[in-house]
Design an enzyme around this catalytic site. Structure first.
Site, PDB file in Angstrom:
ATOM      1  N   LYS A  85      15.088 -74.740 -75.179  1.00  0.00           N
ATOM      2  CA  LYS A  85      15.381 -73.410 -75.684  1.00  0.00           C
ATOM      3  C   LYS A  85      16.892 -73.190 -75.681  1.00  0.00           C
ATOM      4  CE  LYS A  85      15.470 -69.948 -72.705  1.00  0.00           C
ATOM      5  NZ  LYS A  85      16.427 -69.858 -71.574  1.00  0.00           N
ATOM      6  N   HIS A 113       9.991 -66.928 -71.890  1.00  0.00           N
ATOM      7  CA  HIS A 113       9.220 -67.153 -70.662  1.00  0.00           C
ATOM      8  C   HIS A 113       8.168 -66.045 -70.439  1.00  0.00           C
ATOM      9  CE1 HIS A 113      12.109 -70.210 -70.084  1.00  0.00           C
ATOM     10  NE2 HIS A 113      12.996 -69.550 -69.376  1.00  0.00           N
ATOM     11  N   LEU A 122      -5.234 -65.317 -51.770  1.00  0.00           N
ATOM     12  CA  LEU A 122      -5.192 -66.780 -51.892  1.00  0.00           C
ATOM     13  C   LEU A 122      -3.712 -67.179 -51.948  1.00  0.00           C
ATOM     14  CD1 LEU A 122      -5.997 -69.666 -52.553  1.00  0.00           C
ATOM     15  CD2 LEU A 122      -6.439 -68.964 -54.877  1.00  0.00           C
TER      16      LEU A 122
HETATM   17  P1  NDP Z   1      25.178 -77.771 -70.562  1.00  0.00           P
HETATM   18  O1  NDP Z   1      26.134 -76.698 -70.945  1.00  0.00           O
HETATM   19  O2  NDP Z   1      25.348 -78.391 -69.224  1.00  0.00           O
HETATM   20  O3  NDP Z   1      25.228 -78.851 -71.731  1.00  0.00           O
HETATM   21  C1  NDP Z   1      24.578 -80.107 -71.693  1.00  0.00           C
HETATM   22  C2  NDP Z   1      25.525 -81.142 -72.227  1.00  0.00           C
HETATM   23  O4  NDP Z   1      25.772 -80.881 -73.601  1.00  0.00           O
HETATM   24  C3  NDP Z   1      26.883 -81.129 -71.554  1.00  0.00           C
HETATM   25  O5  NDP Z   1      26.903 -81.948 -70.415  1.00  0.00           O
HETATM   26  C4  NDP Z   1      27.789 -81.643 -72.637  1.00  0.00           C
HETATM   27  O6  NDP Z   1      27.763 -83.046 -72.610  1.00  0.00           O
HETATM   28  C5  NDP Z   1      27.117 -81.224 -73.926  1.00  0.00           C
HETATM   29  N1  NDP Z   1      27.793 -80.043 -74.482  1.00  0.00           N
HETATM   30  C6  NDP Z   1      28.145 -78.911 -73.845  1.00  0.00           C
HETATM   31  N2  NDP Z   1      28.726 -78.042 -74.685  1.00  0.00           N
HETATM   32  C7  NDP Z   1      28.755 -78.646 -75.877  1.00  0.00           C
HETATM   33  C8  NDP Z   1      29.220 -78.272 -77.167  1.00  0.00           C
HETATM   34  N3  NDP Z   1      29.785 -77.088 -77.377  1.00  0.00           N
HETATM   35  N4  NDP Z   1      29.065 -79.139 -78.185  1.00  0.00           N
HETATM   36  C9  NDP Z   1      28.486 -80.334 -77.973  1.00  0.00           C
HETATM   37  N5  NDP Z   1      28.032 -80.736 -76.789  1.00  0.00           N
HETATM   38  C10 NDP Z   1      28.155 -79.920 -75.756  1.00  0.00           C
HETATM   39  O7  NDP Z   1      23.717 -77.197 -70.761  1.00  0.00           O
HETATM   40  P2  NDP Z   1      22.459 -77.265 -69.825  1.00  0.00           P
HETATM   41  O8  NDP Z   1      22.271 -78.641 -69.326  1.00  0.00           O
HETATM   42  O9  NDP Z   1      22.536 -76.154 -68.862  1.00  0.00           O
HETATM   43  O10 NDP Z   1      21.308 -76.882 -70.851  1.00  0.00           O
HETATM   44  C11 NDP Z   1      20.901 -77.748 -71.888  1.00  0.00           C
HETATM   45  C12 NDP Z   1      19.834 -77.068 -72.690  1.00  0.00           C
HETATM   46  O11 NDP Z   1      18.774 -76.723 -71.817  1.00  0.00           O
HETATM   47  C13 NDP Z   1      20.294 -75.771 -73.335  1.00  0.00           C
HETATM   48  O12 NDP Z   1      19.653 -75.635 -74.562  1.00  0.00           O
HETATM   49  C14 NDP Z   1      19.819 -74.707 -72.351  1.00  0.00           C
HETATM   50  O13 NDP Z   1      19.600 -73.475 -72.984  1.00  0.00           O
HETATM   51  C15 NDP Z   1      18.523 -75.326 -71.865  1.00  0.00           C
HETATM   52  N6  NDP Z   1      18.121 -74.861 -70.545  1.00  0.00           N
HETATM   53  C16 NDP Z   1      18.919 -75.015 -69.457  1.00  0.00           C
HETATM   54  C17 NDP Z   1      18.496 -74.582 -68.213  1.00  0.00           C
HETATM   55  C18 NDP Z   1      19.327 -74.810 -66.982  1.00  0.00           C
HETATM   56  O14 NDP Z   1      18.839 -74.480 -65.885  1.00  0.00           O
HETATM   57  N7  NDP Z   1      20.525 -75.341 -67.077  1.00  0.00           N
HETATM   58  C19 NDP Z   1      17.170 -73.943 -68.025  1.00  0.00           C
HETATM   59  C20 NDP Z   1      16.399 -73.862 -69.235  1.00  0.00           C
HETATM   60  C21 NDP Z   1      16.867 -74.304 -70.438  1.00  0.00           C
HETATM   61  P3  NDP Z   1      28.937 -83.935 -73.160  1.00  0.00           P
HETATM   62  O15 NDP Z   1      30.156 -83.090 -73.283  1.00  0.00           O
HETATM   63  O16 NDP Z   1      29.081 -85.022 -72.122  1.00  0.00           O
HETATM   64  O17 NDP Z   1      28.418 -84.445 -74.427  1.00  0.00           O
HETATM   65  C1  BG6 Z   2      16.169 -70.229 -67.918  1.00  0.00           C
HETATM   66  C2  BG6 Z   2      17.155 -69.132 -68.161  1.00  0.00           C
HETATM   67  O1  BG6 Z   2      15.470 -70.502 -69.105  1.00  0.00           O
HETATM   68  O2  BG6 Z   2      15.247 -69.841 -66.913  1.00  0.00           O
HETATM   69  C3  BG6 Z   2      17.873 -68.762 -66.873  1.00  0.00           C
HETATM   70  O3  BG6 Z   2      18.114 -69.579 -69.111  1.00  0.00           O
HETATM   71  C4  BG6 Z   2      16.873 -68.445 -65.782  1.00  0.00           C
HETATM   72  O4  BG6 Z   2      18.740 -67.648 -67.076  1.00  0.00           O
HETATM   73  C5  BG6 Z   2      15.864 -69.574 -65.660  1.00  0.00           C
HETATM   74  O5  BG6 Z   2      17.589 -68.314 -64.568  1.00  0.00           O
HETATM   75  C6  BG6 Z   2      14.770 -69.236 -64.665  1.00  0.00           C
HETATM   76  O6  BG6 Z   2      13.988 -70.370 -64.437  1.00  0.00           O
HETATM   77  P1  BG6 Z   2      13.252 -70.565 -63.039  1.00  0.00           P
HETATM   78  O7  BG6 Z   2      12.411 -71.769 -63.232  1.00  0.00           O
HETATM   79  O8  BG6 Z   2      14.319 -70.716 -62.009  1.00  0.00           O
HETATM   80  O9  BG6 Z   2      12.464 -69.309 -62.816  1.00  0.00           O
END
Ligand code: NDP
Ligand code: BG6
Length: 507
Positions: free
Chosen positions: A144, A236, A394
């Site tokens: 997402k 969610h 539960l």
């Molecule tokens: P990050 O911001 O950590 O990005 C993941 C990787 O993408 C980075 O390590 C970087 O790798 C690359 N990146 C970051 N910004 C850019 C950019 N502008 N253009 C191209 N590449 C980029 O994101 P998350 O790991 O937190 O999240 C990844 C996905 O998962 C998103 O869609 C987020 O919404 C979703 N998500 C995240 C959650 C979380 O808990 N973090 C929870 C639920 C969903 P590099 O520069 O090495 O290529």
């Molecule tokens: C992610 C949201 O999808 O879900 C976050 O981007 C949020 O903002 C998270 O904190 C919550 O997930 P969990 O599993 O910790 O309840």
């Protein structure tokens, strides 16, 4: 599925959630020795650095057996560095995949896009062009957010649909992998007691609540663009709503389950501005905890909501007149996600009046400490006929002492490996959810919906109690508190007829 290719492998989600989940699957024997996990991202790092990064959040590795298992798991992980918008990187990835395939004699590929949405399309394109195997199975997990509104979500769906078949696309909503969310269908459709009263005849209102104690802390750049409604409620909480409200599917097949969810979404009109309450956290009352605007990653003067409550109405014979109130917020007083189904008042009768029997509530505690409890009125032990609110409880921690609850990502990655799509979001489901949210989101984006400031660590905006009361939610007024441990101890109120109250029934 023998190969998992993890795009965005240098990121937050990879290190905190997905690699620990993959290791969990490995520990339980769901990842076979011929599986290889390949990380891909732009960051240049060598293999030891990559392995260090992905293992830092893997916990409980202090026994020699688990340590040895972790070493075996890491032996199966490699890393390729490359860009997202040019063929050269994907060609290097393909080269690594071919090398592994010669060694392991396996061909299926599961691509996991843990990336910012801005690069979903170029990456999906690069993979299709350079890394799609015509000989085996290809699956694409998409994280997402799936768009910002109905239009952008359709653009994304159309672009992905031009590259991959729907049965190859796995839109992940990790709430669908949570144990208690997976339990909703079982609770509803295997228990006669719930099946028969799950409707407008018996239920007054449904509250679905998500509360986090921490603010956006460093994630403000991403969050500010989306706001809490897009970040949590539209996906969610809406998935939970559809599982609570849908009719029984024709079967447990992915298509039937997802069709039942789409049907109920079709019966929900768009949310209206007058039924939305927004808030943004300010400093804590004692001034020690920062406001949203104090976060350096948040643009100055931002009006983005970190709290939202909204009411939804389902125009069908089962639910007409039963409001579903969804509430979610950051920097609140508690950490919890729960579903609270509040039943109607006791029908007037000559024996007991409403004030001795508060409303029944069925509470499904999604996290923390998974639990299902039913609040019921009983006789207070003693010589009189006083009543007391207690619960049929539960609590997983005391009932399932030798079973562990798997992480949501473990569940979902395993489903994707097995080709099971029930717990992934279908494109028409997504379309319906955006249809319901888009008009009000556009008003919010234009600043047409007021945003109230609430203190960090509070229950949320001050008008919240009035807001939930508008939709029929009744807060019990006397001393009743859900015991957090299995040591159930009831504290009766001082008055003779003890109705109920609950700290847990307040947001
Ligand atoms: P990050 O911001 O950590 O990005 C993941 C990787 O993408 C980075 O390590 C970087 O790798 C690359 N990146 C970051 N910004 C850019 C950019 N502008 N253009 C191209 N590449 C980029 O994101 P998350 O790991 O937190 O999240 C990844 C996905 O998962 C998103 O869609 C987020 O919404 C979703 N998500 C995240 C959650 C979380 O808990 N973090 C929870 C639920 C969903 P590099 O520069 O090495 O290529
Ligand atoms: C992610 C949201 O999808 O879900 C976050 O981007 C949020 O903002 C998270 O904190 C919550 O997930 P969990 O599993 O910790 O309840």
């Amino acid at each position: 599925m023998q190969r998992t290719i993890f795009l965005g492998a240098s990121g937050d989600l990879a290190k905190k959630k997905t690699f620990p989940a993959l290791f969990g699957l490995f520990l339980h024997g769901h990842i076979v020795p011929t599986t290889r996990i390949v990380g891909y991202a732009r960051t240049k790092m060598d293999r030891p650095d990559f392995l260090k990064r992905i293992s830092q959040y893997i916990k409980n590795t202090n026994t020699p057996k688990v340590k040895a298992m972790l070493d075996q798991f890491l032996d199966q992980c490699t890393y390729v560095s490359g860009v997202y918008d040019q063929d050269s990187g994907f060609q290097a990835l393909e080269h690594e995949l071919k090398r592994i395939e010669r060694e392991t004699k396996t061909i299926d590929r599961l691509f996991y896009m843990a990336l910012p949405p801005s690069v979903f399309i170029p990456v999906a394109n690069g993979l299709k062009k350079n890394c799609y195997t015509p000989k085996g199975v290809n699956r694409l997990i998409v994280e997402k957010p799936f768009g910002m509104d109905l239009e952008s979500s359709r653009v994304l769906s159309k672009a992905l649909g031009a590259l991959y078949r729907e049965d190859e696309i796995y839109r992940i909503d990790h709430y669908l992998g949570k144990e208690m969310v997976k339990n909703i269908m079982i609770l509803r459709f295997t228990n006669q007691i719930f099946g028969s009263c799950w409707n407008r005849e018996h239920i007054s209102n449904v509250q679905i609540t998500f509360k986090e104690k921490i603010g956006t802390e460093g994630r403000g750049g991403y969050f500010d663009e989306f706001g809490i409604m897009r970040d949590v409620m539209q996906n969610h909480l809406f998935q939970i709503l559809s599982l609570i409200a849908m009719e029984a599917p024709a079967s447990l097949s992915a298509e039937d389950v997802r069709s039942a969810k789409v049907d109920v979404l079709r019966a929900i009109p768009p949310v209206v501005e007058s039924e939305v309450l927004l808030g943004q956290y300010g400093k804590s009352e004692d001034g020690t905890l920062p406001s949203y605007l104090d976060d350096d990653t948040v643009p100055k003067g931002s009006k983005t909501a970190t709290f939202a409550a909204a009411a939804f109405h389902i125009d069908n014979p089962r639910w007409a007149g039963v409001p579903f109130v969804l509430k979610c917020g950051k920097a609140l007083d508690q950490q919890k996600v729960e579903i609270r189904i509040q039943f109607k008042d006791l029908t007037h009768n000559n024996l007991f009046q409403k004030d001795v029997a508060a409303r029944n509530e069925l509470v499904i505690r999604v996290q923390p400490e998974e639990a299902v409890y039913l609040k019921v009125t009983q006789k207070l032990p003693g010589l009189g006929m006083d009543t007391v609110m207690s619960e049929l409880d539960l609590s997983y921690a005391s009932r399932f002492t030798n079973l562990s609850v798997p992480d949501a990502y473990e569940n979902l990655i395993l489903d994707a490996v097995m080709g099971e799509q029930s717990n992934f979001v279908r494109s028409d489901e997504l379309d319906e959810a955006w249809r319901i949210f888009t008009p009000v989101l556009h008003k919010i984006d234009r600043g047409q919906v007021p945003v109230d400031i609430y203190p960090y660590g509070s229950r949320g905006p001050k008008n919240l109690p009035e807001f939930v009361a508008r939709f029929g939610f009744e807060r019990h007024l006397q001393a009743y508190s859900w015991p957090e441990t299995s040591q159930v101890s009831q504290t009766p109120a001082a008055s003779a007829s003890v109705a109920s109250s609950s700290s847990d029934s307040k947001l």
